[in-house]
Write an enzyme that holds these catalytic residues in place. Structure first.
Site, short mmCIF file in Angstrom:
data_model
loop_
_atom_site.label_atom_id
_atom_site.label_comp_id
_atom_site.label_asym_id
_atom_site.label_seq_id
_atom_site.Cartn_x
_atom_site.Cartn_y
_atom_site.Cartn_z
N GLY A 10 33.19 -3.49 -12.19
CA GLY A 10 34.55 -3.30 -11.67
C GLY A 10 35.09 -1.90 -11.84
O GLY A 10 36.29 -1.66 -11.67
N ASN A 31 30.25 -13.16 -7.41
CA ASN A 31 31.07 -13.68 -8.53
C ASN A 31 32.52 -13.43 -8.14
O ASN A 31 33.00 -12.31 -8.22
CB ASN A 31 30.72 -12.93 -9.82
CG ASN A 31 31.65 -13.32 -10.96
OD1 ASN A 31 32.36 -14.32 -10.87
ND2 ASN A 31 31.65 -12.53 -12.03
N TRP A 32 33.17 -14.49 -7.68
CA TRP A 32 34.56 -14.33 -7.20
C TRP A 32 35.54 -14.09 -8.36
O TRP A 32 36.68 -13.70 -8.12
CB TRP A 32 34.99 -15.57 -6.44
CG TRP A 32 34.34 -15.77 -5.11
CD1 TRP A 32 33.37 -14.97 -4.53
CD2 TRP A 32 34.60 -16.82 -4.17
NE1 TRP A 32 33.02 -15.48 -3.30
CE2 TRP A 32 33.75 -16.61 -3.05
CE3 TRP A 32 35.46 -17.92 -4.16
CZ2 TRP A 32 33.76 -17.46 -1.94
CZ3 TRP A 32 35.46 -18.77 -3.06
CH2 TRP A 32 34.62 -18.53 -1.95
N LYS A 33 35.14 -14.36 -9.57
CA LYS A 33 36.04 -14.28 -10.73
C LYS A 33 37.28 -15.15 -10.47
O LYS A 33 37.19 -16.17 -9.79
CB LYS A 33 36.41 -12.83 -11.03
CG LYS A 33 35.18 -11.92 -11.06
CD LYS A 33 35.47 -10.60 -11.70
CE LYS A 33 34.29 -9.67 -11.48
NZ LYS A 33 34.22 -8.58 -12.42
N GLU A 82 23.96 -6.51 -16.41
CA GLU A 82 25.24 -5.96 -15.97
C GLU A 82 25.78 -5.01 -17.03
O GLU A 82 26.43 -5.44 -18.00
CB GLU A 82 26.26 -7.09 -15.77
CG GLU A 82 25.86 -8.11 -14.73
CD GLU A 82 27.08 -8.75 -14.09
OE1 GLU A 82 27.25 -8.57 -12.89
OE2 GLU A 82 27.86 -9.39 -14.79
N HIS A 142 28.90 -13.91 -18.87
CA HIS A 142 29.47 -12.72 -18.22
C HIS A 142 30.23 -11.91 -19.27
O HIS A 142 30.85 -12.48 -20.17
CB HIS A 142 30.41 -13.15 -17.08
CG HIS A 142 30.80 -12.00 -16.21
ND1 HIS A 142 31.77 -11.11 -16.58
CD2 HIS A 142 30.32 -11.58 -15.01
CE1 HIS A 142 31.89 -10.18 -15.63
NE2 HIS A 142 31.03 -10.45 -14.66
N SER A 181 29.39 -2.80 -9.87
CA SER A 181 29.82 -1.95 -8.76
C SER A 181 28.74 -1.75 -7.70
O SER A 181 28.64 -0.68 -7.10
CB SER A 181 30.33 -0.59 -9.29
OG SER A 181 31.44 -0.79 -10.14
N GLU A 197 32.97 -10.51 -19.22
CA GLU A 197 34.40 -10.87 -19.34
C GLU A 197 34.58 -12.11 -20.21
O GLU A 197 35.56 -12.24 -20.94
CB GLU A 197 35.01 -11.05 -17.94
CG GLU A 197 35.17 -9.70 -17.23
CD GLU A 197 35.06 -9.75 -15.72
OE1 GLU A 197 35.20 -10.83 -15.12
OE2 GLU A 197 34.82 -8.67 -15.13
N GLY A 232 30.56 -8.59 -7.82
CA GLY A 232 31.94 -9.00 -8.06
C GLY A 232 32.83 -8.65 -6.88
O GLY A 232 32.90 -9.38 -5.88
N GLY A 233 33.50 -7.52 -6.97
CA GLY A 233 34.50 -7.11 -5.97
C GLY A 233 34.02 -7.26 -4.54
O GLY A 233 34.75 -7.79 -3.68
C1 PEP Z 1 30.59 -8.87 -11.89
O1 PEP Z 1 31.72 -9.25 -12.16
O2 PEP Z 1 29.62 -9.58 -12.22
C2 PEP Z 1 30.43 -7.59 -11.19
C3 PEP Z 1 29.24 -7.08 -11.08
O3 PEP Z 1 31.57 -7.04 -10.70
P1 PEP Z 1 31.65 -5.74 -9.73
O4 PEP Z 1 30.60 -5.91 -8.67
O5 PEP Z 1 33.04 -5.78 -9.17
O6 PEP Z 1 31.39 -4.55 -10.57
#
Ligand code: PEP
Length: 251
Positions: free
Chosen positions: A174, A9-11, A168, A96, A214, A98, A235-236
């Site tokens: 994050g 997930n590049w956001k 999640e 998501h 994470s 966010e 994500g990251g």
């Molecule tokens: C996400 O945004 O779906 C996510 C899991 O982010 P991260 O891996 O950065 O926690």
């Protein structure tokens, strides 16, 4: 049979050129390698068509991160499920945390988005998860059950079979704080039991349930070794091939 999936997930990261380079670098890293999971990247809308026409989408599936809850019309700034599908994308991340937190997406709105995604041949990657206070007060199972019931249980079984779920925990997204392997397995088993109670064992067994929050090269193997964890939403660590590939290869 359910699939193992690692989805990035590049956001809201990467210009078009940066995104194209990242997708091509990932394609190069995957080419000729035998990996034991499906690999997906969730890119901003503007990247979808260019990336889908520049890489082998059998090697890397393309996902949007959202779609509109309306089919078409006077909704300035929105992007419909049909438009997403027309780019060559096959998936859409929906719900998501966010989106739920910053853009007020409720389960009722998400139900509409899921229906439109499915009607346009997209596979929703439907995100669920509790905030820290909900976990600390022991409400996490109820919260997740409500998100699934209100967002998805209107679907007939044959449509539900097309859904991928992503658990999640919001406190892990994050933050660098990952759910323990035990916490992830406990919630994933609860989710599968919830699906079985509504749709039966066969649908529950066939549903891929990803963990997100994470996840990284250091913890992916242990998380994915759980019987009910079928992959990750990342994500990251999806923003760099060096960080993403070891997660893909954790299967
Ligand atoms: C996400 O945004 O779906 C996510 C899991 O982010 P991260 O891996 O950065 O926690």
């Amino acid at each position: 049979m359910r699939k193992n999936i690692v989805a990035g997930n590049w956001k809201m990261n990467n210009t078009l050129q940066e995104g194209l380079n990242l997708a091509k670098d990932l394609e190069a890293a995957l080419k000729g390698k035998k990996v034991n999971c499906e690999v997906i990247i969730g890119t901003p809308f503007i990247h979808l068509a260019s990336i889908a026409s520049s890489i082998d989408t059998k090697l890397i599936g393309i996902s949007a991160q959202n779609c509109a809850d309306k089919a078409s019309g006077a909704y300035t700034g929105e992007v419909s499920a049909a438009m997403v599908a027309s780019t060559g994308a096959k998936y859409v991340i929906l719900g998501h945390s966010e989106r739920r937190t910053y853009y007020g997406e409720t389960n009722t709105i998400l139900k509409e988005k899921v229906a439109l995604a499915l009607a346009n041949g997209l596979t929703p990657i439907f995100c669920i998860g509790e905030v820290l206070e909900e976990r600390n007060s022991g409400k996490h199972f109820d919260v997740v059950e409500t998100q699934i019931r209100e967002g998805l249980f209107n679907l007939p079984a044959e449509d539900f079979r097309k859904i991928v779920l992503a658990y999640e925990p919001v406190w892990a997204i994050g933050t660098g704080v990952t759910a323990t392997s035990g916490q992830a397995q406990e919630m994933h088993a609860f989710i599968r039991k919830t699906l079985a109670a509504n749709y039966g064992e066969s649908v529950a067994d066939d549903t891929s349930i990803l963990y997100g929050g994470s996840a990284n090269a250091g913890n992916a193997k242990e998380l994915f070794s759980n019987p009910d964890v079928d992959g990750g939403l990342i994500g990251g660590a999806s923003l760099s091939v060096d960080k993403f590939m070891p997660i893909v290869e954790a299967f």
